[in-house]
Design an enzyme around this catalytic site. Structure first.
Site, PDB file in Angstrom:
ATOM      1  N   GLU A 163       0.808  -1.228   0.000  1.00  0.00           N
ATOM      2  CA  GLU A 163       0.000   0.000   0.000  1.00  0.00           C
ATOM      3  C   GLU A 163       0.842   1.279   0.000  1.00  0.00           C
ATOM      4  O   GLU A 163       0.689   2.134   0.879  1.00  0.00           O
ATOM      5  CB  GLU A 163      -0.971  -0.036   1.190  1.00  0.00           C
ATOM      6  CG  GLU A 163      -1.878  -1.261   1.104  1.00  0.00           C
ATOM      7  CD  GLU A 163      -2.795  -1.441   2.321  1.00  0.00           C
ATOM      8  OE1 GLU A 163      -2.752  -0.601   3.237  1.00  0.00           O
ATOM      9  OE2 GLU A 163      -3.558  -2.429   2.327  1.00  0.00           O
ATOM     10  N   ASN A 204       2.282  -4.423  -3.541  1.00  0.00           N
ATOM     11  CA  ASN A 204       0.889  -4.835  -3.364  1.00  0.00           C
ATOM     12  C   ASN A 204       0.066  -3.614  -2.951  1.00  0.00           C
ATOM     13  O   ASN A 204       0.501  -2.811  -2.121  1.00  0.00           O
ATOM     14  CB  ASN A 204       0.864  -5.888  -2.232  1.00  0.00           C
ATOM     15  CG  ASN A 204      -0.452  -6.603  -2.083  1.00  0.00           C
ATOM     16  OD1 ASN A 204      -0.999  -7.096  -3.055  1.00  0.00           O
ATOM     17  ND2 ASN A 204      -0.958  -6.681  -0.854  1.00  0.00           N
ATOM     18  N   HIS A 240     -10.165  -5.821  -2.841  1.00  0.00           N
ATOM     19  CA  HIS A 240     -11.230  -5.758  -1.834  1.00  0.00           C
ATOM     20  C   HIS A 240     -12.397  -5.008  -2.484  1.00  0.00           C
ATOM     21  O   HIS A 240     -12.454  -3.781  -2.457  1.00  0.00           O
ATOM     22  CB  HIS A 240     -10.743  -5.029  -0.579  1.00  0.00           C
ATOM     23  CG  HIS A 240      -9.716  -5.811   0.180  1.00  0.00           C
ATOM     24  ND1 HIS A 240     -10.021  -6.988   0.820  1.00  0.00           N
ATOM     25  CD2 HIS A 240      -8.391  -5.600   0.380  1.00  0.00           C
ATOM     26  CE1 HIS A 240      -8.921  -7.464   1.403  1.00  0.00           C
ATOM     27  NE2 HIS A 240      -7.917  -6.649   1.137  1.00  0.00           N
ATOM     28  N   GLU A 269      -5.932 -10.427  -2.407  1.00  0.00           N
ATOM     29  CA  GLU A 269      -6.780 -10.345  -1.197  1.00  0.00           C
ATOM     30  C   GLU A 269      -8.258 -10.253  -1.572  1.00  0.00           C
ATOM     31  O   GLU A 269      -9.023  -9.494  -0.959  1.00  0.00           O
ATOM     32  CB  GLU A 269      -6.382  -9.132  -0.346  1.00  0.00           C
ATOM     33  CG  GLU A 269      -4.904  -9.094   0.020  1.00  0.00           C
ATOM     34  CD  GLU A 269      -4.511  -7.929   0.919  1.00  0.00           C
ATOM     35  OE1 GLU A 269      -5.408  -7.272   1.495  1.00  0.00           O
ATOM     36  OE2 GLU A 269      -3.300  -7.669   1.037  1.00  0.00           O
ATOM     37  N   ASP A 271     -12.044 -10.169  -1.948  1.00  0.00           N
ATOM     38  CA  ASP A 271     -13.349 -10.390  -1.331  1.00  0.00           C
ATOM     39  C   ASP A 271     -14.321  -9.363  -1.904  1.00  0.00           C
ATOM     40  O   ASP A 271     -13.898  -8.390  -2.527  1.00  0.00           O
ATOM     41  CB  ASP A 271     -13.319 -10.402   0.209  1.00  0.00           C
ATOM     42  CG  ASP A 271     -12.670  -9.195   0.847  1.00  0.00           C
ATOM     43  OD1 ASP A 271     -12.530  -8.152   0.180  1.00  0.00           O
ATOM     44  OD2 ASP A 271     -12.306  -9.291   2.035  1.00  0.00           O
TER      45      ASP A 271
HETATM   46  O1  G2I Z   1      -7.729  -4.661   5.968  1.00  0.00           O
HETATM   47  C1  G2I Z   1      -7.781  -5.744   5.091  1.00  0.00           C
HETATM   48  C2  G2I Z   1      -6.433  -6.005   4.458  1.00  0.00           C
HETATM   49  C3  G2I Z   1      -6.049  -4.856   3.545  1.00  0.00           C
HETATM   50  N1  G2I Z   1      -4.779  -5.113   2.870  1.00  0.00           N
HETATM   51  C4  G2I Z   1      -3.681  -5.451   3.755  1.00  0.00           C
HETATM   52  C5  G2I Z   1      -4.053  -6.562   4.710  1.00  0.00           C
HETATM   53  O2  G2I Z   1      -2.984  -6.809   5.594  1.00  0.00           O
HETATM   54  C6  G2I Z   1      -5.313  -6.226   5.470  1.00  0.00           C
HETATM   55  O3  G2I Z   1      -5.577  -7.327   6.357  1.00  0.00           O
HETATM   56  C7  G2I Z   1      -6.185  -7.028   7.560  1.00  0.00           C
HETATM   57  C8  G2I Z   1      -6.376  -8.291   8.357  1.00  0.00           C
HETATM   58  O4  G2I Z   1      -7.200  -9.187   7.650  1.00  0.00           O
HETATM   59  C9  G2I Z   1      -7.061  -7.946   9.687  1.00  0.00           C
HETATM   60  O5  G2I Z   1      -7.136  -9.109  10.522  1.00  0.00           O
HETATM   61  O6  G2I Z   1      -5.398  -6.137   8.284  1.00  0.00           O
HETATM   62  C10 G2I Z   1      -6.060  -5.692   9.448  1.00  0.00           C
HETATM   63  C11 G2I Z   1      -5.273  -4.600  10.108  1.00  0.00           C
HETATM   64  O7  G2I Z   1      -4.896  -3.613   9.223  1.00  0.00           O
HETATM   65  C12 G2I Z   1      -6.277  -6.871  10.390  1.00  0.00           C
HETATM   66  O8  G2I Z   1      -7.036  -6.467  11.516  1.00  0.00           O
HETATM   67  C13 G2I Z   1      -6.354  -6.452  12.722  1.00  0.00           C
HETATM   68  C14 G2I Z   1      -7.248  -5.796  13.746  1.00  0.00           C
HETATM   69  O9  G2I Z   1      -7.549  -4.475  13.289  1.00  0.00           O
HETATM   70  C15 G2I Z   1      -6.527  -5.732  15.045  1.00  0.00           C
HETATM   71  O10 G2I Z   1      -7.380  -5.194  16.025  1.00  0.00           O
HETATM   72  C16 G2I Z   1      -6.023  -7.106  15.450  1.00  0.00           C
HETATM   73  O11 G2I Z   1      -5.216  -7.023  16.610  1.00  0.00           O
HETATM   74  O12 G2I Z   1      -6.015  -7.762  13.152  1.00  0.00           O
HETATM   75  C17 G2I Z   1      -5.224  -7.721  14.313  1.00  0.00           C
HETATM   76  C18 G2I Z   1      -4.718  -9.134  14.617  1.00  0.00           C
HETATM   77  O13 G2I Z   1      -5.782 -10.007  14.805  1.00  0.00           O
END
Ligand code: G2I
Length: 509
Positions: A163, A204, A240, A269, A271
Site C-alpha cells: 500500500e 501490493n 477488496h 486479497e 473479497d
Molecule cells: O484490511 C484488510 C487487508 C487490507 N490489505 C492489507 C491486509 O494486511 C489487510 O488485512 C487485515 C487483516 O485481515 C485484519 O485481521 O489487516 C487488518 C489490520 O490492518 C487486520 O485487523 C487487525 C485488527 O484491526 C486488530 O485489532 C487485530 O489485533 O487484526 C489484528 C490481529 O488479529
C-alpha cells in the site's frame, strides 16, 4: 518512462498447464477423481495458476475450517502473522512463532505461502515510528533481511512493500517515505532479493485493480524500478471489492499492461463485501464479481493466481472495519459454499452444466465423527451432502460410501439410520465389500436415497448412521480409511460419492 519490455520470467511460466495440473494433483495426494478436479486449486492449476486463501493463527484450531483450508486451496497467505508488529515487536527481537505455524500448515498440505508483508505503514510497532530518521533505513533493511532469510524456501513470494499509494496516486506518508523518500521501495526490494534470490518480489496495493489514477501511479513506479534494474517480479492487486461500488474499470486491460512490462500479476486479497442484510440480488452481483475477477486472471497469461482474503464469512475482516457490511466471502459463516463459490468454480472450468443428473463436480460429502470410542462394537459416521453447483441433483441417483475394516469376528452386519434431517425413511444403507480388499477398507457402508432433490446450494443436513457386526464384536476404527476425528462437519475426501454409479467426490482407497 522507458518503452523497453522486460521479461523476468516466472518459474511457473512455460510449464504446460496440464503438467502443472498433474503436479498439483501429486501435491494434494492420490489420483484425480472428478471431485478433486472440482477443488478450486486443482481447477486453477489446470490453467497454470494457483487458488489460495488468507488465513490467521486463531482460526487454525477450528477443525472444520482448517479441513477446507487444507483441501480446497493450494496457496495460503498469513493475514497478520508475518507483519512487522508480529515478527519484530521490539527492535532486534524477532518472533516467528505465528508465521511458522502458517508455513508448517502449508507444508503439511502441499501449499505455497505468500509472505505478507515486509514494509507497510500499518501494523507497525511504535518503535519504528519513534526512530530518528537517520536510523530508519538500517532498521528496515535489517527487518527485511531477517524475515526473508528466516522464511527462505518456505515463502515463495513476498509482498515486499504494501500500500505505497494514496487514492490519488501520490505516495503515502510513512516513516519509510519520510526517512528515504520513494527510494525506500527499491531499497526494500534489493534487501529482500539479497536475502532470498528465489522469492518472487511484489508491490501490493488496493484499488489498483482497474484503470485509474492509483493504478497509473503503480504503473509509473514499477516501470521506473524495472528501468533501474531493481529486483521486482510482480504487482499484487488486493481486490477488496464491494457490490455497491461497481466492478473495477477494465480490470483485464489493466492487468495486461503490467504483464506487458514483463511482470507477474497476482490477485492477492479478493473479497466482495455488501451492505447487510444480504439478499438474492446482492449475492448474485457478488457471484458475478468473483467470476469476472477469475475470468480476468485467466485471460492474462502472467496473472499467476488468486488469493481470497479468507474463504469464509466466519473469519472476515470486513464487519469490524465496515460496520453494517459483510457477507464478503465464498463460504458462509457455517462454512457452506455460496453462489460465489459455484461461480468461481464454473469460471475455472469446473462446469455447472453437466445436464441431466446435475453437475458431478458440484456434489461434496461432509463428515463428522459422532462416535467417541474408536474401539467399541459400533461405527457411527454422520454425513451430509452439499450441492455447490447450479443445477438440481436427484438424490435417487446418488450413493455414498464410508470405508472401514471389519477386523475380527462376524462378516455380517446390521446398519441403521438413527436420525436424518431429511427423514430416515428415504435413506437406504447396507454394508458391502469391494472386489479387492484395500488397506483400511475391506468393507464399506453404502448409503442411498429413495428419492428427493438437492437444489443448487442446498445440503441434505445431517444423516446419522450406525453399523455393527451381527456378533457385536469390537472394531478397531483407528485405521479405517474413512475414519476421522473431527466432531464438526468438514469436507471429507475419504468419503466417496457416486452419481449414477460414477465417482464424483472423494478418493477411493
Ligand atoms: O484490511 C484488510 C487487508 C487490507 N490489505 C492489507 C491486509 O494486511 C489487510 O488485512 C487485515 C487483516 O485481515 C485484519 O485481521 O489487516 C487488518 C489490520 O490492518 C487486520 O485487523 C487487525 C485488527 O484491526 C486488530 O485489532 C487485530 O489485533 O487484526 C489484528 C490481529 O488479529
Amino acid at each position: 518512462m522507458s518503452s523497453v519490455k522486460r521479461c523476468r520470467s516466472s518459474r511457473a511460466r512455460g510449464i504446460p498447464a496440464l503438467l502443472v495440473g498433474a503436479l498439483a494433483l501429486a501435491l494434494t495426494g492420490g489420483s484425480a477423481t472428478a471431485a478433486q478436479q472440482g477443488t478450486l486449486h486443482v481447477l486453477a492449476a489446470a490453467h497454470g495458476k494457483y487458488f489460495g486463501s488468507a488465513t490467521d493463527n486463531p482460526e487454525l484450531p477450528d477443525a472444520a475450517y482448517s479441513a477446507t483450508l487444507g483441501s480446497e486451496f493450494g496457496q495460503i497467505t498469513p493475514g497478520n502473522s508475518m507483519k512487522w508488529d508480529a515478527t519484530e515487536p521490539a527492535q532486534g527481537r524477532f518472533d516467528f512463532a505465528k508465521g511458522d505455524a502458517i508455513t508448517d500448515f502449508a507444508a503439511q498440505h502441499g501449499q505455497t505461502v505468500r509472505g505478507h508483508t515486509l514494509v507497510w505503514h500499518s501494523q507497525l510497532p511504535n518503535w519504528v515510528g519513534a526512530l530518528p530518521s537517520a536510523q530508519v533505513e538500517a532498521a528496515m533493511t535489517h527487518h527485511v533481511t531477517e524475515v526473508v532469510t528466516h522464511y527462505r524456501g518456505a515463502v515463495t513470494a513476498w509482498d515486499v512493500v504494501n500500500e505505497p499509494f494514496n487514492e490519488d496516486g501520490t505516495f503515502r506518508t510513512s516513516p519509510f517515505h519520510t526517512a528515504m523518500g520513494t527510494d525506500y521501495i527499491a531499497t526494500a526490494l534489493r534487501a529482500a532479493h539479497a536475502a532470498d534470490p528465489d522469492a518472487k518480489l511484489y508491490l501490493n496495493d488496493y484499488n489498483i485493480e482497474g484503470l485509474g489514477a492509483k493504478s497509473d501511479a503503480m504503473y509509473e513506479l514499477v516501470s521506473e524500478l524495472l528501468d533501474e534494474g531493481v529486483p521486482l517480479d510482480g504487482v499484487g492487486m488486493q481486490a477488496h471489492l464491494a457490490v455497491q461500488y461497481g466492478f473495477p474499470y477494465q480490470m483485464q486491460a489493466n492487468m495486461q499492461r503490467f504483464a506487458d512490462l514483463g511482470l507477474d500479476v497476482a490477485i492477492t486479497e479478493l473479497d466482495v463485501r455488501m451492505q447487510l442484510p444480504a439478499d438474492a440480488a446482492k449475492t448474485a452481483t457478488q457471484a458475478t464479481y468473483y467470476r469476472q475477477v477469475v475470468e480476468a486472471c485467466l485471460a492474462v497469461e502472467h496473472c499467476v493466481g488468486i488469493t481470497v482474503w479468507d474463504y469464509t464469512d466466519k473469519y472476515s475482516w470486513v464487519p469490524s472495519t465496515f460496520p453494517g457490511q459483510g457477507a464478503a466471502n465464498l463460504y458462509d459463516e457455517n462454512l457452506l459454499p455460496k453462489p460465489a463459490y459455484s461461480a468461481v468454480r464454473t469460471a475455472l472450468g469446473g462446469g455447472d452444466d453437466a445436464g441431466e443428473g446435475g453437475d458431478p463436480g458440484a456434489l461434496r460429502a461432509q463428515y463428522r465423527n459422532s462416535d467417541s470410542s474408536a474401539g467399541d462394537n459400533q461405527i457411527k459416521p454422520s454425513l451430509q451432502l452439499v450441492n455447490t453447483g447450479g443445477t438440481t441433483i436427484s438424490l435417487s441417483d446418488v450413493t455414498v460410501r464410508y470405508w472401514f475394516t471389519s477386523d475380527d469376528g462376524a462378516s455380517t452386519y446390521s446398519t441403521w439410520c438413527d436420525w436424518s434431517s431429511i427423514g430416515c425413511s428415504d435413506v437406504t444403507h447396507r454394508v458391502a465389500a469391494p472386489s479387492t480388499p484395500k488397506a483400511g477398507a475391506d468393507h464399506y457402508l453404502e448409503v442411498g436415497f429413495g428419492g428427493g432433490n438437492l437444489a443448487p446450494g442446498a445440503a441434505t443436513g445431517e444423516i446419522q448412521l450406525r453399523l455393527n457386526k451381527t456378533d457385536w464384536s469390537a472394531f478397531d476404527e483407528s485405521d479405517d480409511y474413512s475414519h476421522g476425528s473431527g466432531t464438526s462437519y468438514a469436507d471429507a475426501s475419504k468419503i466417496t460419492v457416486y452419481l449414477g454409479g460414477e465417482p464424483v467426490w472423494g478418493i477411493e482407497p
